[in-house]
Design a protein around this motif. Structure first.
Motif, PDB file in Angstrom:
ATOM      1  N   GLU A 162       0.817  -1.213   0.000  1.00  0.00           N
ATOM      2  CA  GLU A 162       0.000   0.000   0.000  1.00  0.00           C
ATOM      3  C   GLU A 162       0.848   1.259   0.000  1.00  0.00           C
ATOM      4  OE1 GLU A 162      -2.438  -0.444   3.416  1.00  0.00           O
ATOM      5  OE2 GLU A 162      -3.876  -1.748   2.383  1.00  0.00           O
ATOM      6  N   LEU A 166       0.806   4.950  -2.350  1.00  0.00           N
ATOM      7  CA  LEU A 166       0.641   6.288  -1.766  1.00  0.00           C
ATOM      8  C   LEU A 166       1.850   7.199  -2.034  1.00  0.00           C
ATOM      9  CD1 LEU A 166      -0.911   5.306   1.656  1.00  0.00           C
ATOM     10  CD2 LEU A 166      -2.077   6.439  -0.231  1.00  0.00           C
ATOM     11  N   ARG A 172      -1.941  10.089  -2.222  1.00  0.00           N
ATOM     12  CA  ARG A 172      -2.046  10.548  -0.828  1.00  0.00           C
ATOM     13  C   ARG A 172      -3.291  11.414  -0.640  1.00  0.00           C
ATOM     14  NH1 ARG A 172       3.542  11.418  -1.003  1.00  0.00           N
ATOM     15  NH2 ARG A 172       3.329  13.688  -1.048  1.00  0.00           N
ATOM     16  N   MET A 175      -6.350   9.301  -0.477  1.00  0.00           N
ATOM     17  CA  MET A 175      -6.478   8.652   0.817  1.00  0.00           C
ATOM     18  C   MET A 175      -7.066   9.609   1.861  1.00  0.00           C
ATOM     19  SD  MET A 175      -3.564   7.607   3.467  1.00  0.00           S
ATOM     20  CE  MET A 175      -3.588   9.267   4.006  1.00  0.00           C
ATOM     21  N   ARG A 176      -6.614  10.832   1.820  1.00  0.00           N
ATOM     22  CA  ARG A 176      -7.131  11.837   2.749  1.00  0.00           C
ATOM     23  C   ARG A 176      -8.646  12.001   2.579  1.00  0.00           C
ATOM     24  NH1 ARG A 176      -3.183  15.418   4.701  1.00  0.00           N
ATOM     25  NH2 ARG A 176      -2.098  13.938   6.036  1.00  0.00           N
ATOM     26  N   THR A 179     -10.722   8.754   3.671  1.00  0.00           N
ATOM     27  CA  THR A 179     -10.751   8.371   5.098  1.00  0.00           C
ATOM     28  C   THR A 179     -11.190   9.573   5.939  1.00  0.00           C
ATOM     29  OG1 THR A 179      -8.463   8.973   5.368  1.00  0.00           O
ATOM     30  CG2 THR A 179      -8.946   6.652   4.967  1.00  0.00           C
ATOM     31  N   LEU A 189      -6.953   3.008  10.296  1.00  0.00           N
ATOM     32  CA  LEU A 189      -6.484   3.146   8.922  1.00  0.00           C
ATOM     33  C   LEU A 189      -5.407   2.112   8.654  1.00  0.00           C
ATOM     34  CD1 LEU A 189      -5.852   6.916   8.254  1.00  0.00           C
ATOM     35  CD2 LEU A 189      -7.372   5.406   6.975  1.00  0.00           C
ATOM     36  N   ALA A 193      -0.945   4.375   5.645  1.00  0.00           N
ATOM     37  CA  ALA A 193      -1.547   5.706   5.615  1.00  0.00           C
ATOM     38  C   ALA A 193      -1.248   6.449   6.914  1.00  0.00           C
ATOM     39  CB  ALA A 193      -3.047   5.582   5.407  1.00  0.00           C
ATOM     40  N   SER A 197       0.737   9.998   7.438  1.00  0.00           N
ATOM     41  CA  SER A 197       0.110  11.163   8.065  1.00  0.00           C
ATOM     42  C   SER A 197       0.921  11.609   9.295  1.00  0.00           C
ATOM     43  CB  SER A 197      -1.326  10.814   8.406  1.00  0.00           C
ATOM     44  OG  SER A 197      -1.679  11.293   9.652  1.00  0.00           O
TER      45      SER A 197
END
Lengths: 541, 271
Positions: A162, A166, A172, A175-176, A179, A189, A193, A197
């Motif tokens: 994964e 990203l 990225r 993903m933000r 989620t 998560l 990820a 973060s």
């Protein structure tokens, strides 16, 4: 508490910054050098030295350890701050807004800069430091989370897979968007990820800390500035104090008042003719020494006429005389002591001896009153139950003398002069008024004449004439010692007529046989200023 | 932080301050002391320029200031002794034995300030001090002084009754001793000036001039010499158009704006 301190100190700093600007509206060239200005200067300078204590304690570790056992550093810092603000306020007040000398200007400017730098350093730097501390705590938490995520990625290959998706910016971003924070709580998560973060957050916090550190370094320079300024201030302050002393302080210019306190000890001998000689010559005899001390005592405590029980009379401050009794260096004690060395056989028999014995009698009466003070009169039972004239008044050589003995056995025996009975005072209101001088050989005759004249000029106790009724009221002394004046009313009147103004004299002489003679009641009350009806010397007349 | 560099920096700051003040400061006497001279440094404490007459002493502090003792009268007297103009006049004759200068003659007030400020309280203080200046307590003048001081002490407690504008210390002064020649009342109001006057100015703030309608001018005002010896009848009364006026009837011709403002004539100045 800290917030309160900040407000108070901030207010004081603001006051200080306003105070010095006062020179725009007011300048006093003299205030700084006046006594009040001097008091402010000394108090302010001492307060300004207090902050130095903090600097010293902080920088000497053994001292710091010893001191902090008893007083905590924050307390010391609070003292540092308050003294460091109040001192400058006093000092700026001391200037009287006169900013003229380069030294004075520099000193004021440095003082203000020092206070401001201290204020800025203390309150801004402190909040900055708190910020950094919080951020650092956050950083540790984040790092711990990040390490956990790292561990998870290392353990599962899918997570690593994964991670690669990203790597691109859009991945990225997606993903933000996909989620939410809610979801992250219930279903964690994917580790990848989370790790990403977290690493971003860590970077943010680290950046923030670096920024704060930059500020902190800037405030470090502030602190250095504060310390250097304080050195400048202390050196200039030392120079200012030196200049003040070197060029002459005005605070303590001798004032008349300062000398006043000492004069009572140095009042002069009682106008004896030899008084000005005694400063150059050794005192001729113990009798002279007595006159000198008694003369001083007399002059110092004689007071102009007041009214007591309705009689106008000169008075003495018996309370002050009584205060000298038993004092080793007082004129009272010295006068009494000098009498121990007087050899009465050596007295010359002339006016010198006459003046001496009159003075002795008066000193004796004064001594009786003073030693038993407070007494309402010399015939008070406190002095003697039945005969105050018979008790020992003083000792000359080895011999004891009572007032009666001095009067009858010496004065009236040796000297044929009826004026003596007026000169010897029974320390009473009805006795003749005195001048502020004791009797002295050189002017004895004039003194006695003036005394008798003065008595008959006093219509409350000496002589009162009612020409219509043909009545003359006379001093009781004339009645008591009538034998000295021919033993009759006429003899008395003849004596009186010699000491009154011409007009009265004529009247007395022309009516000698018809005048009805009466006598005043004799008031034995002590002629003491404390007993005055009114304190002003004008009295009622 | 090491403190030694801080101290060096402090000294450098002071040196810089000195140099800037040294270059910026005016030198009223026209010269400048060398940087390393003592006076260049001493002048940093100078609280203001000296007056014009004294400016030649700008660079000679020791001319007036004795170390620690300050400005001693002896330093002033070196130049100011035997000033006949001052000592011969009644109002200033007290300088002869005052032995005290800086109480009233304050310096460093600025180039154009007169270094004189009469302080009657200081005069009283000096007088009291002088009473007992003879250190010999048995000397004649000291005896008199002590006695006089006791007298003052008794009277001081009475305050300033009857003398509203004086301080208690000023009460012991005798106005006429210096101001005797100045009495514009020709002694008619007595010797006790302070019953009405204060010690700062002769004018009396409470004084209100009577209204222009008052007819009592001559109670206070006296006619000038030119109103006598025939002048008055020949010229003054004629010019004013009041041929029957008497010299003491000021109000007939004069007005309160000015003595020269003659009624119905206007500004008239004959002499």
């Amino acid at each position: 508490m800290k917030e309160k301190e900040k407000v108070i100190v901030g207010g004081l700093v603001a006051l200080l910054l306003i105070l010095w600007l006062g020179f725009v509206v007011h300048r006093s060239p003299d205030f700084a050098g006046s006594f009040a200005g001097g008091v402010l200067a000394v108090a302010g300078s001492l307060l300004m030295l207090v902050p130095l204590i903090y600097l010293i304690i902080k920088r000497i570790p053994p001292l710091k350890r010893a001191v902090t056992k008893h007083i905590s550093m924050p307390t010391l810092l609070a003292v540092h701050i308050y003294a460091g603000v109040l001192g400058p306020i006093l000092v700026v007040l001391h200037t009287g807004h006169k900013f003229n000398s380069p030294l004075g200007i520099a000193l004021t400017a440095i003082t203000l800069m020092l206070v401001v730098s201290g204020f800025v350093g203390r309150y801004l730097m402190r909040s900055e430091r708190m910020e950094i501390k919080e951020k650092q705590k956050l950083l540790t938490e984040l790092t711990a989370d990040f390490e956990q995520a790292q561990e998870e990625i290392r353990c599962s290959p899918t997570a690593a897979q994964e991670l690669t998706t990203l790597q691109s910016f859009f991945g990225r971003l997606a993903m933000r968007l996909l989620t939410t924070r809610d979801g992250s709580r219930q279903t964690p998560l994917p580790a990848a990820a989370r790790a990403l973060s977290l690493s971003e957050s860590i970077a943010d916090v680290e950046y923030a800390i670096r920024t704060h550190e930059t500020f902190k370094r800037a405030f470090g320079i502030w602190l250095k500035f504060h310390i250097v300024m304080s050195f400048v201030l202390y050196i200039l302050l030392a120079l200012h104090i030196w200049a003040g002393i070197h060029f002459g302080l005005r605070w303590f210019e001798p004032s008349g008042g300062a000398h006043f306190a000492t004069t009572s000890q140095t009042v002069d001998p009682g106008g004896s003719s030899y008084s000005h000689l005694t400063s150059e010559l050794p005192i001729a005899s113990a009798a002279d020494e007595f006159s000198q001390h008694y003369g001083r005592l007399f002059l110092r405590n004689w007071r102009p006429a007041v009214t007591i029980h309705g009689f106008l009379t000169t008075v003495f401050d018996y309370a002050a005389i009584a205060g000298e009794v038993g004092q080793p260096n007082s004129d009272f004690t010295k006068a009494a002591a000098s009498l121990q060395r007087v050899d009465v056989a050596l007295l010359d028999g002339g006016d010198y001896e006459k003046a001496f014995w009159i003075n002795i009698y008066n000193f004796g009466a004064m001594k009786l009153a003073a030693e038993h003070y407070p007494v309402p009169s010399i015939i008070d039972p406190k002095i003697s139950a039945d005969d105050p004239w018979g008790v020992e008044a003083l000792r000359i050589g080895d011999e004891s003398y009572s007032l009666k003995k001095i009067e009858n056995a010496i004065l009236l025996e040796k000297f044929d002069d009826p004026r003596i009975v007026f000169a010897i005072s029974c320390a009473a209101v009805s006795c003749p008024d005195r001048t502020d001088r004791i009797f002295s050989e050189a002017s004895l005759d004039q003194q006695l004449d003036a005394l008798v004249r003065g008595l008959f000029a006093n219509s409350t106790k000496g002589l009162a004439i009612n020409r219509e009724l043909g009545v003359a009221t006379l001093s009781w002394i004339l009645k008591a010692d009538q034998r000295l004046f021919g033993g009759s009313d006429q003899g008395v009147l003849q004596f009186v007529s010699r000491y009154v103004p011409a007009d009265t004299q004529n009247w007395l002489e022309s009516h000698l046989s018809e005048i009805k003679v009466e006598y005043f009641t004799h008031d034995w009350g002590l002629n003491d200023i404390a007993l005055a009806d009114t304190q002003t010397e004008e009295g009622t007349r | 932080m090491k403190l030694w560099p801080g101290l060096l920096m402090a000294l450098a700051t002071i040196a810089a301050l000195f140099v800037s003040f040294y270059l910026l400061r005016s030198h009223p006497d026209g010269k400048r002391a060398a940087v390393l001279e003592k006076t260049a440094w001493q002048r940093m404490a100078s609280p203001g320029d000296l007056s014009i007459a004294h400016r030649f002493l700008e660079h000679n502090c020791a001319a007036c200031h004795t170390s620690v003792k300050g400005v001693e009268p002896a330093n002033c007297i070196v130049c100011h002794a035997n000033n006949a103009a001052v000592l011969q006049r009644q109002p200033t004759a007290f300088h002869a034995d005052i032995s005290s200068c800086s109480e009233c003659h304050r310096e460093h007030r600025g180039l154009h300030e007169r270094p004189t400020q009469m302080d009657h309280t200081a005069l009283s203080r000096i007088g009291k001090r002088q009473l007992i200046s003879n250190p010999d307590p048995e000397s004649e003048d000291r005896l008199i002084g002590d006695y006089f001081q006791n007298w003052i002490k008794q009277h001081e407690s009475k305050g300033t009754a009857g003398h509203p504008d004086l301080t208690a210390q000023e009460m012991i002064l005798d106005c006429a001793a210096c101001h005797g020649n100045k009495d514009r009342h020709f002694g008619l109001f007595g010797q006790d000036c302070a019953q009405c006057h204060g010690s700062v100015a002769w004018t009396i703030p409470e004084f209100r001039h009577p209204p222009p309608t008052s007819l009592d001018c001559a109670q206070c005002h006296q006619a000038p010499p030119s109103h006598y010896m025939g002048h008055f009848k020949m010229i003054s009364a004629t010019v004013a158009g009041k041929p029957h006026a008497r010299v003491d009837q000021c109000f007939l011709c004069h007005q309160t704006t000015s003595w020269n403002d003659i009624k119905n004539v206007g500004w008239y100045k004959h002499h």
